[in-house]
Design an enzyme around this catalytic site. Structure first.
Site, PDB file in Angstrom:
ATOM      1  N   LYS A 125       0.788  -1.237   0.000  1.00 41.67           N
ATOM      2  CA  LYS A 125       0.000   0.000   0.000  1.00 41.67           C
ATOM      3  C   LYS A 125       0.820   1.288   0.000  1.00 41.67           C
ATOM      4  O   LYS A 125       0.307   2.375   0.279  1.00 41.67           O
ATOM      5  CB  LYS A 125      -1.009   0.046   1.168  1.00 41.67           C
ATOM      6  N   HIS A 169       7.111  -7.346  -2.377  1.00 38.01           N
ATOM      7  CA  HIS A 169       6.834  -6.762  -1.061  1.00 38.01           C
ATOM      8  C   HIS A 169       7.748  -7.412  -0.014  1.00 38.01           C
ATOM      9  O   HIS A 169       7.524  -7.247   1.189  1.00 38.01           O
ATOM     10  CB  HIS A 169       5.383  -7.025  -0.640  1.00 38.01           C
ATOM     11  N   SER A 216      -4.935   2.272   4.378  1.00 34.79           N
ATOM     12  CA  SER A 216      -5.039   1.747   3.020  1.00 34.79           C
ATOM     13  C   SER A 216      -5.050   0.210   3.044  1.00 34.79           C
ATOM     14  O   SER A 216      -5.811  -0.436   2.321  1.00 34.79           O
ATOM     15  CB  SER A 216      -3.865   2.266   2.195  1.00 34.79           C
TER      16      SER A 216
HETATM   17  P1  A3P Z   1      -5.251   4.571  -0.749  1.00 34.46           P
HETATM   18  O1  A3P Z   1      -5.862   3.270  -0.340  1.00 34.46           O
HETATM   19  O2  A3P Z   1      -4.807   5.389   0.430  1.00 34.46           O
HETATM   20  O3  A3P Z   1      -6.100   5.364  -1.685  1.00 34.46           O
HETATM   21  P2  A3P Z   1      -0.220  -0.182  -3.720  1.00 34.46           P
HETATM   22  O4  A3P Z   1      -0.196   0.001  -5.186  1.00 34.46           O
HETATM   23  O5  A3P Z   1       1.130  -0.265  -3.096  1.00 34.46           O
HETATM   24  O6  A3P Z   1      -1.135  -1.271  -3.310  1.00 34.46           O
HETATM   25  O7  A3P Z   1      -0.794   1.174  -3.091  1.00 34.46           O
HETATM   26  C1  A3P Z   1      -2.139   1.535  -3.243  1.00 34.46           C
HETATM   27  C2  A3P Z   1      -2.329   2.923  -2.700  1.00 34.46           C
HETATM   28  O8  A3P Z   1      -1.704   3.858  -3.615  1.00 34.46           O
HETATM   29  C3  A3P Z   1      -3.808   3.312  -2.621  1.00 34.46           C
HETATM   30  O9  A3P Z   1      -3.903   4.240  -1.541  1.00 34.46           O
HETATM   31  C4  A3P Z   1      -3.988   3.995  -3.975  1.00 34.46           C
HETATM   32  O10 A3P Z   1      -5.112   4.823  -4.053  1.00 34.46           O
HETATM   33  C5  A3P Z   1      -2.685   4.786  -4.059  1.00 34.46           C
HETATM   34  N1  A3P Z   1      -2.384   5.230  -5.427  1.00 34.46           N
HETATM   35  C6  A3P Z   1      -2.347   4.483  -6.547  1.00 34.46           C
HETATM   36  N2  A3P Z   1      -2.100   5.263  -7.618  1.00 34.46           N
HETATM   37  C7  A3P Z   1      -1.981   6.532  -7.155  1.00 34.46           C
HETATM   38  C8  A3P Z   1      -1.748   7.795  -7.786  1.00 34.46           C
HETATM   39  N3  A3P Z   1      -1.618   7.904  -9.084  1.00 34.46           N
HETATM   40  N4  A3P Z   1      -1.672   8.879  -6.986  1.00 34.46           N
HETATM   41  C9  A3P Z   1      -1.830   8.786  -5.653  1.00 34.46           C
HETATM   42  N5  A3P Z   1      -2.061   7.626  -5.003  1.00 34.46           N
HETATM   43  C10 A3P Z   1      -2.136   6.499  -5.749  1.00 34.46           C
END
Ligand code: A3P
Length: 293
Positions: free
Chosen positions: A45, A107, A137
């Protein structure tokens, strides 16, 4: 495919894991990295998909526009240790990748990274996100990802997070382990989600200099626009809507994309308890996070 029951968490060499990330362990550990492989490493996340998409656009955005329209990011950037029988195996997917460099997601805590990545001196981009937004998240992700353990309610999830009883273990151990490694390894770039939110263009510049890439100003601007949260959320190839195991009726993958959403979840008492615990565990770490911008 019928949905299997949610997996159980267990202790694996001192780190909490589920079978989906340990069942292919020998093949992961014996993975043969190539010198130009690029590893994208994060605690869950932290913005893994965001950075994966940025790197994919930097390397392949101009070369193959059709790739952008037909292959989801999660397939372009295989998740090395993921192994769901009958569904996906990161190592097998990596063997079939026709393009180079290969962009590889992990991860894993730093001590579990297959040794060939160090032997080949591969470039590694690590992304870290503040603990409070990470746990929020993660909670919503575990609610909607049926291949993750049952999250339980928010308070019990938060307690488990503090105990490090999450898939891929303790957030503190993860960010500190990679931070320490970075002190002796110039092949690691350590980025922060909060910096990416604050100034994506500046962080793109850091990524390019680390990777030795020099896109034109126009290409950079195109990338900056494509990776905006709202644009990624609309893009089927970047919003993870094709991923198996997700129930989007519970929560979207592209949920909020903000710094500070934790304030909508933590009570004052939870925040104080968290800060106290954090202070103890992070005391000796020369590693600063921003929980608000
Ligand atoms: P949130 O759940 O806080 O919205 P991962 O890819 O490591 O699983 O992380 C997912 C998190 O990154 C989610 O956070 C997602 O919304 C956020 N995320 C993905 N793309 C993004 C972007 N372009 N800008 C900002 N946050 C982003």
């Amino acid at each position: 495919m019928e949905q299997p029951p949610r997996p159980k968490l267990f202790d694996f060499h001192g780190v909490s894991m589920t079978k989906y990330f340990t069942d292919n362990w020998d093949n992961v550990q014996n993975f043969k990295a190539r010198p130009d492989d690029i590893l994208i490493a994060t605690y869950p996340k932290a913005g893994t998909t965001w950075v994966s998409y940025i790197l994919d656009l930097l390397y392949f955005g101009q070369m193959s526009p059709e790739r952008q329209d037909s292959i989801p990011v999660c397939e372009r950037v295989p998740f090395m240790e993921l192994h769901v029988p009958g569904l996906r195996s990161g190592v097998d997917e990596l063997k079939k990748i026709p393009t180079s460099p290969r962009l590889i997601k992990t991860h894993l805590q730093v001590q579990f990274v297959p040794k060939s990545f160090w032997e080949q001196n591969c470039k590694i981009v690590y992304v870290a996100r503040n603990a409070k937004d990470s746990v929020v998240s993660f909670f919503h992700f575990d609610r909607m990802n049926l291949l993750q353990p049952e999250p339980g309610d928010w308070n019990s999830f938060l307690q488990r997070f503090m105990e490090g009883k999450m898939v891929f273990g303790s957030w503190c151990d993860h960010v500190k382990g990679w931070w320490e490694k970075k002190q002796t390894k110039s092949n690691i770039l350590y980025l922060f989600y909060e910096d990416l939110i604050e100034d994506t263009e500046r962080e793109l510049g850091r990524l390019c200099s680390f990777l030795g890439l020099s896109p034109t100003a126009e290409e950079r601007e195109q990338i900056r626009r494509k990776v905006l949260f709202d644009n990624m959320k609309k893009n089927k190839m970047a919003n993870c809507s094709t991923d198996e195991g997700y129930d989007f009726n519970i929560s979207p993958f592209m949920r909020k994309g903000k710094v500070g959403d934790w304030r909508n979840h933590f009570t004052v008492a939870q925040s104080e308890q968290f800060d106290e615990d954090y202070e103890k565990k992070m005391r000796n770490a020369d590693l600063q996070f921003r929980t608000v911008l």
